[in-house]
Design a protein around this motif. Structure first.
Motif, short mmCIF file in Angstrom:
data_model
loop_
_atom_site.label_atom_id
_atom_site.label_comp_id
_atom_site.label_asym_id
_atom_site.label_seq_id
_atom_site.Cartn_x
_atom_site.Cartn_y
_atom_site.Cartn_z
N GLU A 41 -6.22 -5.53 1.04
CA GLU A 41 -5.55 -4.35 1.60
C GLU A 41 -5.04 -3.41 0.51
O GLU A 41 -4.91 -2.20 0.73
N ILE A 42 -4.75 -3.97 -0.66
CA ILE A 42 -4.31 -3.14 -1.78
C ILE A 42 -5.46 -2.23 -2.23
O ILE A 42 -5.30 -1.01 -2.42
N PHE A 43 -6.61 -2.80 -2.40
CA PHE A 43 -7.77 -2.04 -2.88
C PHE A 43 -8.27 -1.06 -1.81
O PHE A 43 -8.77 0.02 -2.14
N GLU A 44 -8.10 -1.43 -0.54
CA GLU A 44 -8.55 -0.56 0.54
C GLU A 44 -7.72 0.73 0.59
O GLU A 44 -8.27 1.81 0.89
N ARG A 45 -6.43 0.64 0.27
CA ARG A 45 -5.59 1.84 0.33
C ARG A 45 -6.10 2.92 -0.63
O ARG A 45 -6.00 4.12 -0.34
N PHE A 46 -6.66 2.53 -1.74
CA PHE A 46 -7.15 3.53 -2.69
C PHE A 46 -8.40 4.24 -2.18
O PHE A 46 -8.69 5.36 -2.62
N PRO A 101 0.80 -1.23 0.00
CA PRO A 101 0.00 0.00 0.00
C PRO A 101 0.83 1.28 0.00
O PRO A 101 0.53 2.22 -0.76
N ASP A 102 1.88 1.33 0.83
CA ASP A 102 2.69 2.55 0.90
C ASP A 102 3.43 2.81 -0.41
O ASP A 102 3.59 3.95 -0.83
N VAL A 103 3.88 1.73 -1.04
CA VAL A 103 4.59 1.87 -2.32
C VAL A 103 3.65 2.45 -3.38
O VAL A 103 4.02 3.37 -4.12
N LEU A 104 2.45 1.92 -3.45
CA LEU A 104 1.49 2.38 -4.44
C LEU A 104 1.07 3.82 -4.18
O LEU A 104 0.91 4.61 -5.12
#
Length: 328
Positions: free
Chosen positions: A133-138, A97-100
């Motif tokens: 968690e990837i989709f949640e970061r957006f 998440p932080d990288v994206l």
């Protein structure tokens, strides 16, 4: 220009929009800022109001050009970019998440925009689609006002179907053309049910479907149509839609018989895509402004007759389907 709604984004966007992979010149020829500006301005002058770019296109120079031109125009232009392909090695573990979030913030700086209308995961490994968690970061990025919408760019239909299970995925960018018909079977219907916008990329099978290539056509050493025919650099399906080049040429010769006297088959190929109402827009690329005009000539081309559509589909069934249908 005709316009369609981009799914639940609510954006009313041009059916024929602009992809900017090679907007600064031909693949591998180096980036030309003046040429990029000319291409993008030509598109906007002709009614294009949706532009797709990515942080890896010419190491960010494409994003910079898109932002520069859009900020200079008075029209409402929707800007979509993509992130994730910078991750090296390009594996699921690299998607954090932080990288994206860092990539999104860098895109905002390059474009000079306060908010991205659409940010898309850029063909991530299949495993990423199973990591909530990837989709949640957006969602957090949306709350912060850095993005308006999240989308995904996919290689496979299966990835598209998984992605749209996430409520915050508003669009899917996918390869769809006369040589890549599988998405229209199940995915289009599921996307329609969820009001997910469909952005079609590689609509001309890397130029094959223009009918202008020959067996002795040469591509520069840095052109993916030269070095990626078997997937050496990235997914094989991105280059000529995964079709063997010589098979593609043979098939296009049959396609020409359906449209006798037509030198440029691109409008026919684009018309074929636009017959699918689930499609929100097509994003053909352009390495010079004449390509933009050629793509927009779809509106000067006669509507396809049912007989022509049937003949086009028969060509796919007879020559292409067994080679690619099951792969993507």
């Amino acid at each position: 220009m005709q316009y369609r709604q981009l799914g639940k984004t609510g954006f009313n966007i041009s059916e024929i929009s602009l992809g900017t992979w090679q907007v600064g010149g031909k693949w591998g020829s180096g980036f030309n800022d003046k040429l990029a500006d000319e291409i993008i301005n030509t598109a906007i002058d002709n009614g294009v109001n949706f532009i797709d770019t990515a942080d890896v296109y010419e190491n960010g120079l494409s994003e910079t050009a898109v932002g520069r031109v859009v900020r200079s125009r008075s029209e409402r232009i929707y800007v979509a970019s993509k992130c994730g392909r910078q991750i090296n090695p390009h594996v699921s573990e690299g998607y954090q998440p932080d990288v994206l979030q860092k990539y999104v913030e860098e895109t905002l700086k390059r474009t000079g925009l306060e908010q991205l209308d659409l940010i898309q995961l850029h063909c991530p490994p299949t495993e990423v689609y199973y990591r909530p968690e990837i989709f949640e970061r957006f969602e957090r990025l949306k709350e912060q006002g850095k993005i308006a919408n999240l989308g995904v760019s996919v290689e496979k239909v299966e990835e598209a179907l998984k992605a749209i299970e996430y409520p915050n995925v508003t669009t899917v960018q996918i390869i769809f053309n006369l040589f890549r018909q599988r998405p229209s079977e199940l995915f289009f219907n599921e996307a329609k049910k969820r009001n997910v916008g469909i952005i079609v990329r590689v609509p001309l099978a890397s130029g094959l479907l223009t009918g202008k290539f020959k067996a002795d056509t040469l591509f520069t050493s840095d052109d993916h149509r030269n070095f990626n025919r078997n997937g050496e650099a990235f997914d094989k399906g991105e280059t000529f839609s995964g079709i063997d080049y010589n098979l593609g040429l043979k098939t296009v010769e049959e396609l020409k018989e359906i449209f006798p006297g037509v030198e440029n088959l691109a409008p026919a190929a684009l018309k074929w895509i636009l017959q699918f109402k689930e499609v929100s827009c097509i994003i053909p690329g352009a390495s010079k402004k004449e390509h933009v005009i050629s793509n927009l000539s779809v509106y000067d081309f006669p509507d396809l007759t049912p007989e022509q559509v049937s003949q086009m589909n028969e060509i796919y069934k007879n020559h292409i389907k067994k080679e690619v249908h099951h792969l993507w």
